[in-house]
Design a protein around this motif. Structure first.
Motif, PDB file in Angstrom:
ATOM      1  N   UNK A  97       8.464   8.466   2.853  1.00  0.00           N
ATOM      2  CA  UNK A  97       7.684   7.214   3.367  1.00  0.00           C
ATOM      3  C   UNK A  97       8.158   7.166   4.860  1.00  0.00           C
ATOM      4  N   UNK A  98       7.215   6.539   5.535  1.00  0.00           N
ATOM      5  CA  UNK A  98       7.452   6.127   6.885  1.00  0.00           C
ATOM      6  C   UNK A  98       6.682   4.783   7.319  1.00  0.00           C
ATOM      7  N   UNK A  99       7.239   3.675   8.208  1.00  0.00           N
ATOM      8  CA  UNK A  99       6.293   2.593   8.261  1.00  0.00           C
ATOM      9  C   UNK A  99       5.530   2.843   9.459  1.00  0.00           C
ATOM     10  N   UNK A 152       2.358   1.749  -3.519  1.00  0.00           N
ATOM     11  CA  UNK A 152       1.110   2.186  -4.371  1.00  0.00           C
ATOM     12  C   UNK A 152       0.722   3.592  -4.106  1.00  0.00           C
ATOM     13  N   UNK A 153       0.582   3.920  -2.884  1.00  0.00           N
ATOM     14  CA  UNK A 153       0.511   5.430  -2.830  1.00  0.00           C
ATOM     15  C   UNK A 153       1.478   6.322  -3.047  1.00  0.00           C
ATOM     16  N   UNK A 154       2.760   5.916  -3.043  1.00  0.00           N
ATOM     17  CA  UNK A 154       3.837   6.647  -3.499  1.00  0.00           C
ATOM     18  C   UNK A 154       3.782   6.752  -4.862  1.00  0.00           C
ATOM     19  N   UNK A 155       3.508   5.777  -5.670  1.00  0.00           N
ATOM     20  CA  UNK A 155       3.597   5.871  -7.188  1.00  0.00           C
ATOM     21  C   UNK A 155       2.562   6.821  -7.381  1.00  0.00           C
ATOM     22  N   UNK A 192       0.783  -1.033  -0.122  1.00  0.00           N
ATOM     23  CA  UNK A 192      -0.082   0.061   0.065  1.00  0.00           C
ATOM     24  C   UNK A 192       0.798   1.259  -0.062  1.00  0.00           C
ATOM     25  N   UNK A 193       1.874   1.263   0.784  1.00  0.00           N
ATOM     26  CA  UNK A 193       2.787   2.359   0.813  1.00  0.00           C
ATOM     27  C   UNK A 193       3.604   2.640  -0.470  1.00  0.00           C
ATOM     28  N   UNK A 237     -11.709   6.268   3.830  1.00  0.00           N
ATOM     29  CA  UNK A 237     -11.884   4.778   4.175  1.00  0.00           C
ATOM     30  C   UNK A 237     -11.274   3.888   3.150  1.00  0.00           C
ATOM     31  N   UNK A 238     -10.506   2.933   3.268  1.00  0.00           N
ATOM     32  CA  UNK A 238      -9.873   1.915   2.423  1.00  0.00           C
ATOM     33  C   UNK A 238     -11.098   1.107   1.955  1.00  0.00           C
ATOM     34  N   UNK A 239     -11.039   0.625   0.756  1.00  0.00           N
ATOM     35  CA  UNK A 239     -10.287   0.866  -0.190  1.00  0.00           C
ATOM     36  C   UNK A 239     -10.302   2.301  -1.034  1.00  0.00           C
ATOM     37  N   UNK A 240      -9.219   2.882  -1.051  1.00  0.00           N
ATOM     38  CA  UNK A 240      -9.081   4.376  -1.375  1.00  0.00           C
ATOM     39  C   UNK A 240      -9.175   4.680  -2.990  1.00  0.00           C
ATOM     40  N   UNK A 241      -9.970   5.456  -3.344  1.00  0.00           N
ATOM     41  CA  UNK A 241     -10.151   5.964  -4.807  1.00  0.00           C
ATOM     42  C   UNK A 241      -9.185   6.797  -5.086  1.00  0.00           C
ATOM     43  N   UNK A 242      -8.208   6.324  -6.061  1.00  0.00           N
ATOM     44  CA  UNK A 242      -6.917   7.391  -6.112  1.00  0.00           C
ATOM     45  C   UNK A 242      -7.269   8.630  -6.441  1.00  0.00           C
ATOM     46  N   UNK A 243      -8.277   8.868  -7.498  1.00  0.00           N
ATOM     47  CA  UNK A 243      -8.464  10.176  -8.167  1.00  0.00           C
ATOM     48  C   UNK A 243      -8.866  11.035  -6.809  1.00  0.00           C
ATOM     49  N   UNK A 244      -9.727  10.293  -6.078  1.00  0.00           N
ATOM     50  CA  UNK A 244     -10.429  11.141  -4.952  1.00  0.00           C
ATOM     51  C   UNK A 244      -9.378  11.591  -3.956  1.00  0.00           C
TER      52      UNK A 244
END
Length: 224
Positions: A30-32, A16-19, A13-14, A101-108
């Motif tokens: 990033x941080x864990x 993916x969010x970074x990308x 997830x980390x 709330x997950x799963x997160x819509x990337x565009x939103x």
């Protein structure tokens, strides 16, 4: 370029969010967990934090409380698998600025981040300009064409909130929770009363209007 800190314990997830965020034009750190995130903040300038709630060592709620107690107002977007009003309430009570709330819509997520960064800029400058209307947070005033009007605190905070997030719909409940606080004895009809007062005050204003979204709440729209 804005620096965004992603604190998320799940590696997939980390990354993916970074990308996604880098694709949106942001620089990402990033941080864990919350403890690692605090260490990052001690050495790096961060404009916004995307924060998971359920993390080992230090969770998102504790991290946010520590940050806010220390006077750090960096915008925080909490992202969590936990649903329900109580989880959302705990997030806002700890000091987060927004919640997904997950799963997160990337565009939103990108839209929310953009809105939070814009709001942070407005708050830091303490002024909001819509057309020829200038709202001054320090004095709770609105100035139009050299004419200044002072607003009651709640009315000012309400219109400032709506106009800072033009076209975004806010429920009565969310406005109550933020402006009147979750511990207030007032009910949601209080929002309707203040909206009506604002409409009366600004009935001749040509820069914006407050729109009722049936079944949802309110939004402010800048006029062309």
């Amino acid at each position: 370029m804005f620096n965004i800190l992603v604190a998320e314990d799940d590696r997939g997830t980390r990354l993916l969010m970074k990308a996604v965020l880098e694709g949106g034009g942001y620089n990402v750190i990033t941080a864990e967990n919350g403890s690692d995130a605090l260490e990052v903040l001690a050495h790096e300038h961060v404009d916004l934090i995307v924060l998971d709630v359920m993390m080992p060592v230090m969770d998102g709620y504790e991290f946010t409380k520590i940050l806010r107690q220390g006077g750090d107002e960096t915008p925080i977007l909490m992202v969590t698998a936990k649903q329900g009003h109580e989880s959302i309430k705990e997030g806002f009570m700890s000091g987060t600025d927004d919640y997904m709330v997950k799963p997160v819509d990337e565009e939103e997520m990108l839209l929310r981040i953009s809105a939070l960064l814009r709001r942070a800029k407005i708050v830091s400058e303490k002024k909001l300009t819509v057309g020829q209307s200038v709202f001054d947070y320090n004095g709770f005033t609105c100035t139009v064409m050299g004419e200044t009007m002072e607003l009651p605190q709640k009315e000012f905070l309400l219109i400032f909130k709506l106009l800072s997030n033009s076209n975004q719909i806010f429920t009565r409940r969310s406005l109550m929770d933020e402006i009147w606080s979750m511990d207030s004895d007032s009910d949601e009809r209080t929002v309707d009363v203040h909206i009506n007062r604002l409409r009366e005050r600004f009935k001749n204003n040509t820069d914006f209007e407050i729109i009722t979204v049936r079944g949802l709440g309110y939004k402010a729209v800048a006029k062309q």
